[in-house]
Design a protein around this motif. Sequence first.
Motif, PDB file in Angstrom:
ATOM      1  N   MET A 187     -29.786  24.693  -9.303  1.00  0.00           N
ATOM      2  CA  MET A 187     -29.393  24.739 -10.711  1.00  0.00           C
ATOM      3  C   MET A 187     -28.149  25.605 -10.915  1.00  0.00           C
ATOM      4  N   PHE A 244     -32.765  17.770 -12.940  1.00  0.00           N
ATOM      5  CA  PHE A 244     -34.060  18.230 -12.434  1.00  0.00           C
ATOM      6  C   PHE A 244     -34.835  17.048 -11.869  1.00  0.00           C
ATOM      7  N   ASP A 245     -36.030  17.322 -11.379  1.00  0.00           N
ATOM      8  CA  ASP A 245     -36.770  16.281 -10.644  1.00  0.00           C
ATOM      9  C   ASP A 245     -36.811  14.949 -11.385  1.00  0.00           C
ATOM     10  N   LYS A 298     -40.742  25.254 -13.040  1.00  0.00           N
ATOM     11  CA  LYS A 298     -40.367  24.802 -11.698  1.00  0.00           C
ATOM     12  C   LYS A 298     -38.943  25.154 -11.323  1.00  0.00           C
ATOM     13  N   GLU A 299     -38.036  24.947 -12.286  1.00  0.00           N
ATOM     14  CA  GLU A 299     -36.624  25.030 -11.957  1.00  0.00           C
ATOM     15  C   GLU A 299     -36.056  26.438 -12.047  1.00  0.00           C
ATOM     16  N   SER A 300     -36.762  27.311 -12.732  1.00  0.00           N
ATOM     17  CA  SER A 300     -36.168  28.640 -12.976  1.00  0.00           C
ATOM     18  C   SER A 300     -36.417  29.583 -11.805  1.00  0.00           C
TER      19      SER A 300
END
Lengths: 206, 206, 206
Positions: C1, C74-75, C204-206
Amino acid sequence: MGLRLTPQETSFYSLFATSASLLVDATRELTKLLEVDASQRQPVADRLKELEHEGDDATHEIIKRVNSSFITPFDREDIHGLAAHLDDCMDHMEEAADLIVLYRIGDLPAGLGDQFEILSRMAEVTALAMPKLRSLKDLSAYWIEINRLENQADELHRKMLAELFNNGADPIHIIKVKGIIDGFEDAADSFEKVAHMVEGIAVKES
Amino acid sequence: MGLRLTPQETSFYSLFATSASLLVDATRELTKLLEVDASQRQPVADRLKELEHEGDDATHEIIKRVNSSFITPFDREDIHGLAAHLDDCMDHMEEAADLIVLYRIGDLPAGLGDQFEILSRMAEVTALAMPKLRSLKDLSAYWIEINRLENQADELHRKMLAELFNNGADPIHIIKVKGIIDGFEDAADSFEKVAHMVEGIAVKES
Amino acid sequence: MGLRLTPQETSFYSLFATSASLLVDATRELTKLLEVDASQRQPVADRLKELEHEGDDATHEIIKRVNSSFITPFDREDIHGLAAHLDDCMDHMEEAADLIVLYRIGDLPAGLGDQFEILSRMAEVTALAMPKLRSLKDLSAYWIEINRLENQADELHRKMLAELFNNGADPIHIIKVKGIIDGFEDAADSFEKVAHMVEGIAVKES
């Protein structure tokens, strides 16, 4: 996905194909409900119950296979999810058919034959799509068709609701019939969820 | 999963155990609805509301913990999903109990005690399973039992529907009672979703 | 990210923003149902149908984009899931509004304006949150607010049910109105699912 699959892995596809072909069988049974006397509906509901059990067996076989396989053709949770959604299609059809018997419905609502026809078509295109999970190619026609059929099912369902309410039927009959036609609409929604799941898998793996 | 877990990570399991033990408490409250006078049901519904809030707190604590943990015992989205499904079990039970009060139901339907017994048993086996999330071993007996209980709940639910409709009750009573027994059936379905989620986690992580 | 996103990837955010802003438009249409004569409701339902189709187009554009993008912000399955839940918000609102017309409801239930106000606010905070998907920062205020609004919607829904049943209306009217207010409650639930999905992505992404 470029690897040649071993027989072990291939069988996932055949298990999904089995699961979907049981749905085709189930929609054939549904159609019989329209052809037989009210007194002969119980054996049809029983046959749907049997198909549901066979579907459960296929689902459990998939889960067991996922547990014991070192390599799976696509993500384990997707195999799980796809099996679960196929199961839901069967469950909704079996339950709604059983309610027809349980509720002792006399005359079936006029649109039911159309609901069954849409569900039959959904089951057929789903069964045809399952073997394509192997290559994950040429699946877009499948989910476009399912989408089209679901829109058709939705429109029919609303028309049936409007007729049911505006035909002066008594409230108890309305509640019963609404429960049944809502159940078949839920089955159509589940077929769409299967298609979305397949689309999601294709998106991820391709 | 072969690493020794630190206290930080261990607490996920205890939070899930808390969440599930609140479900056991909730099913105990439900049983009280059968023992008290119609006029004394409000305090029971209030207690369920409190348990629901405690459940929400446990869920939020899990989410907060997921956010601040560098390592989580299994996938973050699975922790999220499991917490959400446990929450759904509580929400459906609380709502259906509240409807009993809101709808001013006099005599409760005969099968309700059986529905509560199945839900109690589901809550208990779920609570016993949560500590096993640590090792992810010996969980198959849990989901087999939940599956068996859900089939039993489903059969009971249909029998209750048939009785409700064929007993000559007035339509408004039927709509109310149907809403309530459907709500408890939704709770049973949510317990099954928790079990499927646990099965999915075990499949992935093992 | 940590990478700067290319225009290609940025457009995912603008497609989600479009999808959410259509929900704001839809809640504005809903409010009109309260202002017009019963005979003028059909054009409002038609406009909601149009908005639903525009929403479908946005969803399909997102899916197509996911398929053709090498890198996604993202996913892929999260993009898929978020688009699907936004779609559900629209579908439930459109369907419930259509039922008002189909069922030929005369006087709308008193609480409907409050349901619409909550849905409007939910749509607005959702639309404001979508551009923040880019940074995944400052989103917690959004899901806390959605959670608060969903609790409010839930409480209102139960109050409306109690009034509906205890006001001596005839059973057919009750079934119809229940179907409609349940539909708008389902829309509120779907807004909460969108928020949970965003929370899951942020986790999830952080």
